[in-house]
Enzyme design. Sequence first.
Site, short mmCIF file in Angstrom:
data_model
loop_
_atom_site.label_atom_id
_atom_site.label_comp_id
_atom_site.label_asym_id
_atom_site.label_seq_id
_atom_site.Cartn_x
_atom_site.Cartn_y
_atom_site.Cartn_z
N GLU A 10 0.94 -1.33 -0.21
CA GLU A 10 -0.01 -0.35 -0.46
C GLU A 10 1.01 1.10 0.42
OE1 GLU A 10 -2.72 1.51 0.12
OE2 GLU A 10 -4.72 0.30 0.50
N ARG A 90 -8.60 0.17 13.01
CA ARG A 90 -6.93 0.60 12.60
C ARG A 90 -7.43 1.89 11.83
NH1 ARG A 90 -6.45 -1.16 7.48
NH2 ARG A 90 -6.88 -2.51 6.59
N ASN A 92 -5.97 3.80 7.53
CA ASN A 92 -5.73 2.79 6.71
C ASN A 92 -4.68 3.57 5.55
OD1 ASN A 92 -6.77 0.75 5.05
ND2 ASN A 92 -7.84 1.86 4.12
N ASN A 138 -9.81 5.46 2.28
CA ASN A 138 -8.76 5.58 1.11
C ASN A 138 -8.38 6.78 0.40
OD1 ASN A 138 -7.12 2.84 0.59
ND2 ASN A 138 -9.80 1.63 0.36
N ASP A 184 -10.31 2.57 -4.42
CA ASP A 184 -8.74 1.86 -3.42
C ASP A 184 -8.18 3.43 -3.75
OD1 ASP A 184 -6.39 1.47 -1.10
OD2 ASP A 184 -7.34 -0.69 -2.34
#
Length: 274
Positions: A10, A90, A92, A138, A184
């Site tokens: 990521e 959490r 991201n 995202n 994303d």
Amino acid sequence: MTESIAYHGEGPVWSAAWGGLRWLDMLAGDVLSLAPDHTVARRHIATVVAAVRPRRRGGAVLGVTRGFALEDPDGKVTILNPLWSDERIRMNEGGCDPDGRFYCGSMAYDGRQGAGSVHRLDPDGSTTIVLDEVTVSNGLEWSPDGDRAYYVDTATGRIDVFDYDRAGGLSGRRPFAVVPDGPDGVTVDAEGGVWVALYGGGSVHRYAPDGTLDEVVELPVTKVTACTFGGPELDRLFITTSREHLEPGTEPEAGALFTCTPGVRGVPVREYAG
């Protein structure tokens, strides 16, 4: 470009200040860095490391499991106080605005609707919730002129756009483009095109400034997570991928870092001013 080295790759970011490309093996809590000879170094930071950007003074700012962290120019990492106590939530993904403030959005591990928020870390160390009731927070990136911000809550199936100014922050949220197959991470090129990775769509899409689809980069894996422009001329697109939830032995290139030269250039990464 690399072997399958990340479980959930990521957040790629190119900065000459730290010598090139960094990206994340997010759920391992590791920051990866790419050397000129294409070897990869790995550094463990926290249970989750969700986003990274350079600091103007050197080092980096990071989104970690339940908050933020600061890396000093000498490499020392300090985890700041958690922003929440719920271990089911959490961080991201995130990015920096034109005024040097760092944002990171959260999500529930189980993807529970509306459980996430977008938090902002100001240069003085104060934090603010700028958006709440998001599901899978995202990509977040600003237009080249800095007066618009593009944002993805994956659960909505689209990219949204905000107006932006320093005093008012993000305002006027509205749809920019409907995106299939799990939008994303995003990046923006120098012409104002918006590039989004499709987590489930095996590709990266470019949307023109008017929101129309005008380019597709196909990948040999399904779970494409994020992209950024890099290289000395900012003319290479680096793309991260994941093998999260894949059966062992399937998609052997999943988790690799890919690159291509799409014919446009990116804009320099925005740095955290704190």
